[in-house]
Design a protein around this motif. Sequence first.
Motif, mmCIF file in Angstrom:
data_model
loop_
_atom_site.group_PDB
_atom_site.id
_atom_site.type_symbol
_atom_site.label_atom_id
_atom_site.label_comp_id
_atom_site.label_asym_id
_atom_site.label_seq_id
_atom_site.Cartn_x
_atom_site.Cartn_y
_atom_site.Cartn_z
ATOM 1 N N ALA A 24 0.853 -1.199 0.000
ATOM 2 C CA ALA A 24 0.000 0.000 0.000
ATOM 3 C C ALA A 24 0.887 1.246 0.000
ATOM 4 O O ALA A 24 2.028 1.214 0.466
ATOM 5 C CB ALA A 24 -0.884 -0.017 1.241
ATOM 6 N N ALA A 25 0.324 2.360 -0.492
ATOM 7 C CA ALA A 25 1.116 3.568 -0.708
ATOM 8 C C ALA A 25 1.792 4.050 0.577
ATOM 9 O O ALA A 25 2.923 4.541 0.554
ATOM 10 C CB ALA A 25 0.229 4.659 -1.282
ATOM 11 N N ASN A 26 1.108 3.898 1.737
ATOM 12 C CA ASN A 26 1.703 4.393 2.981
ATOM 13 C C ASN A 26 2.566 3.337 3.671
ATOM 14 O O ASN A 26 3.066 3.550 4.776
ATOM 15 C CB ASN A 26 0.614 4.888 3.931
ATOM 16 C CG ASN A 26 -0.359 3.770 4.295
ATOM 17 O OD1 ASN A 26 -0.137 2.601 3.944
ATOM 18 N ND2 ASN A 26 -1.423 4.125 4.984
ATOM 19 N N GLY A 27 2.707 2.209 3.082
ATOM 20 C CA GLY A 27 3.587 1.169 3.595
ATOM 21 C C GLY A 27 3.045 0.438 4.809
ATOM 22 O O GLY A 27 3.761 -0.356 5.436
ATOM 23 N N SER A 28 1.769 0.638 5.174
ATOM 24 C CA SER A 28 1.238 -0.001 6.379
ATOM 25 C C SER A 28 0.721 -1.409 6.106
ATOM 26 O O SER A 28 0.629 -2.228 7.010
ATOM 27 C CB SER A 28 0.112 0.851 6.966
ATOM 28 O OG SER A 28 -0.950 0.921 6.032
ATOM 29 N N LEU A 29 0.348 -1.652 4.880
ATOM 30 C CA LEU A 29 -0.218 -2.957 4.525
ATOM 31 C C LEU A 29 0.501 -3.527 3.313
ATOM 32 O O LEU A 29 0.929 -2.775 2.424
ATOM 33 C CB LEU A 29 -1.714 -2.823 4.200
ATOM 34 C CG LEU A 29 -2.635 -2.438 5.366
ATOM 35 C CD1 LEU A 29 -3.984 -1.995 4.825
ATOM 36 C CD2 LEU A 29 -2.790 -3.607 6.337
ATOM 37 N N LEU A 30 0.572 -4.838 3.311
ATOM 38 C CA LEU A 30 1.220 -5.496 2.186
ATOM 39 C C LEU A 30 0.451 -6.797 1.916
ATOM 40 O O LEU A 30 -0.076 -7.418 2.847
ATOM 41 C CB LEU A 30 2.667 -5.784 2.562
ATOM 42 C CG LEU A 30 3.581 -6.437 1.547
ATOM 43 C CD1 LEU A 30 4.972 -5.826 1.648
ATOM 44 C CD2 LEU A 30 3.672 -7.937 1.767
ATOM 45 N N ALA A 31 0.343 -7.156 0.667
ATOM 46 C CA ALA A 31 -0.344 -8.411 0.331
ATOM 47 C C ALA A 31 0.522 -9.189 -0.631
ATOM 48 O O ALA A 31 1.238 -8.594 -1.451
ATOM 49 C CB ALA A 31 -1.706 -8.118 -0.283
ATOM 50 N N TRP A 32 0.482 -10.480 -0.513
ATOM 51 C CA TRP A 32 1.199 -11.299 -1.491
ATOM 52 C C TRP A 32 0.425 -12.586 -1.744
ATOM 53 O O TRP A 32 -0.435 -12.971 -0.962
ATOM 54 C CB TRP A 32 2.626 -11.587 -1.027
ATOM 55 C CG TRP A 32 2.759 -12.633 0.054
ATOM 56 C CD1 TRP A 32 2.854 -13.980 -0.119
ATOM 57 C CD2 TRP A 32 2.793 -12.405 1.447
ATOM 58 N NE1 TRP A 32 2.967 -14.605 1.090
ATOM 59 C CE2 TRP A 32 2.938 -13.668 2.081
ATOM 60 C CE3 TRP A 32 2.725 -11.256 2.258
ATOM 61 C CZ2 TRP A 32 3.000 -13.813 3.464
ATOM 62 C CZ3 TRP A 32 2.799 -11.411 3.630
ATOM 63 C CH2 TRP A 32 2.935 -12.675 4.217
#
Lengths: 421, 372
Positions: free
Chosen positions: B48-56
């Motif tokens: 995510a743009a703010n670096g708080s969430l990530l998915a893979w």
Amino acid sequence: MKWSLIFLLLLLAAPGLAAERNGKCLDCHQQSAAERQVQNSAHAGELSCVDCHGSDHDAIDRGEAFVGVEVCGRCHQQQLDEHRSSRHGMGLHAGWGCTRNFSGRDRKDCRFCHREGDTQPISTVQCARFIKQSQEMGQIGCNRCHMIENSCASCHTNHRTDARIVKTPQVCAKCHMGPDHPQWEAWQTSQHGTLYSALGSPAAPDCQRCHMPEGTHNISGGLTAPPSGKPFAPQEAADQRQVMLKRCQECHARSFAESELRKADAVRLQTRKLVDEAREIIRDLDDRGLLDPQPSARLEHPQRGKELVLDGAMLYEDISHIESLFFRMNKYAAAKTFKGAYHQNPDYTHWYGNAEVKLLLNDIKAEASRLRERGGQAGNPVTGAMDEKALEILQRRHQRGELDDAEYAEKKRLILEQILQ
Amino acid sequence: MNKLLFWLLAFLLTGCAPAVVPLPIPQTGDLTSLSLATIKSTGPVAVAANGSLLAWSDSALTLYDLATGQQKVLFKKAVDALCWSPDGRYLAAVSTHENQSRLQVYDSRGQRVFEAGFAGRVVRLIWPQQNQLLAGALTYKSYRFGTHIKGRLIEWDQQWRQSEVPLFETTIKPSTAKRLAGQLYKTFDFDLSPLADEVLYTRLYAPPAFEARRYLILHNLQTKEEKRIGVLPLLRGKGRLTREGESVFVSDGLQRIKRLNLWSLKVQHQWAGNTFAYDAGSDLLATETGLYRGQQLLSPLPAGSLTEFSTGGKYLSVIWNRHLYLVSGYPVPVEPAITGVKREKLQKLRRLRSRKLIEPEEYLQARKRLLQ
């Protein structure tokens, strides 16, 4: 002595041999009109039917034994060479097109463009106007004149050899008359025609005297305006002019003839300029999508598809009203103007020609205004349009050679300025 | 020797299995790397743009909350493509079953908020503007004489209304279709220009009697005019449009990543590698071995890194040695996006250029004046 005797005997026997070779044909064709005509011609006793038509009767029945110019050329080689070097024989195919896809096509037509056993046509030039016609219209309305390329019979008729047929100017009138090129009428009602009516040939100039002197079959000698409308190269035009002046000088002072032909040249150029003006108006309307209907919304032109065609391949059907006006202007009125001028006919030059050209130009301008108004593009043809459309129009004009590179770049720059403001 | 020492230290310090081995990059300045997880297979990753969430996605689609360290499985199967909305609030994922794709959109808590099905298989999903989510889908149908393929963009707006933009359709010869069986969809890839008016895409071309080729094509969405940029291997290589939309990064599958001028096709610079990630907003490039701004190396990356930027380029996910990392803290240039009338005028100029009504040079001069 012995060989001379044999030669003499063969010479005496020759007509008899021809008659013998005709024997089989005459079993059935004894009373035919063709046979009667041959018997009264210079070919009587000299040529047999098979000399010209061949001996394959099935091929004759199928229409594949056409007597083209090459058949006559076997004996009349010089005339054939002259014919082929002239407009009559130069492969214009102005009234032709491949009839392969026509229903009920006449296989005889193929022989005008294809030599026996050769699938490649002699010339690839095809006439869009011909292709648009029905088989019957094509045969009567187009081929009867344009068959001249490959048919001596077009002027000489099929089986007669009487030179009187081809020495009368009437023989030319079959094709060189009418609204599109009234050479015969222009000549007939000119001072030259009056002299011919009163004094006959050879005292007065007729078609043959000026265009086929001494029986030449090269009818193009002395002409400086080719059929495509594009001018000859200067040297070639000057050479041809000398040829015609020599013919004029049989009756006129050279200076007088030069002056008259120069005036006709000027009339031709003035007329062309008016035609070009009209053509540009229509192209501009096409560029803006204002023609009604646009080429993209009509039946396709048989050679150019959805393109606007205003040159020699222009059709007179499936076009817009303004193009119809242009067709009349270019094909009829303009042709009358300069052909009238070259044939020294005041009325054809002025009233049938020049006046009609200018009246039709008025009509074309008025119709263009109406179309522009209807399309919401009245006013300046370039700045009045949307900038993208204006760029498109400029590009087409540049591609047509109406704008040179510098003019094109400058006009584009001005439009880009408008966009950036 | 240094490398060996590094690994030894890393192992001793972390005292963990290879899953927590830090990413071997120099920790200079604010540059940091977080080791996030071990992954079972290489699949799409999105930050995510703010670096708080990530998915893979490996064997399942997983959401990772970097603040809490919590992981949540959103979908129990692998997905083909992933991306976050520009504001980082929504995650879009596309899964495939028998040439039918399904778009699923989740909120930041992992709740599914939208779902839609469509024909074809997707290789890439992008969310360039808040009101524009794009998927490139390839459909195919096999016949005795060949396989008919159709590439199109599927677009969803903010109200999830779906529309389509056809890009190409062609029939490929049976031998090529057989050779690419199961991977045919990978021949189609796309990218959208920063002005959202042009698409760079790859298109398979394999008629009978011709060698199969994969063209890289620039397509103007308004005029439909196209320009062929180059030829790529059938299954490798891709193109990404640069920030100003005048150049393209191309990996040609031959260990070369080139930056080409779109109009002269001249190579402006070249890097080694087969895959790369590029963020047009920040103009940052990540190859398999380094992070670059222009030609300047910001940080080396261990060879074989597979990377993906967050929207805006502040965060870089790295898959290396079956571990997933998040790199951040590198300098990110901030340039305001071109908006409003200037954007519209630029789009118009590009439309004129695509129709060859103005030359590329005339466009550049006009662009320069417009942006002064």
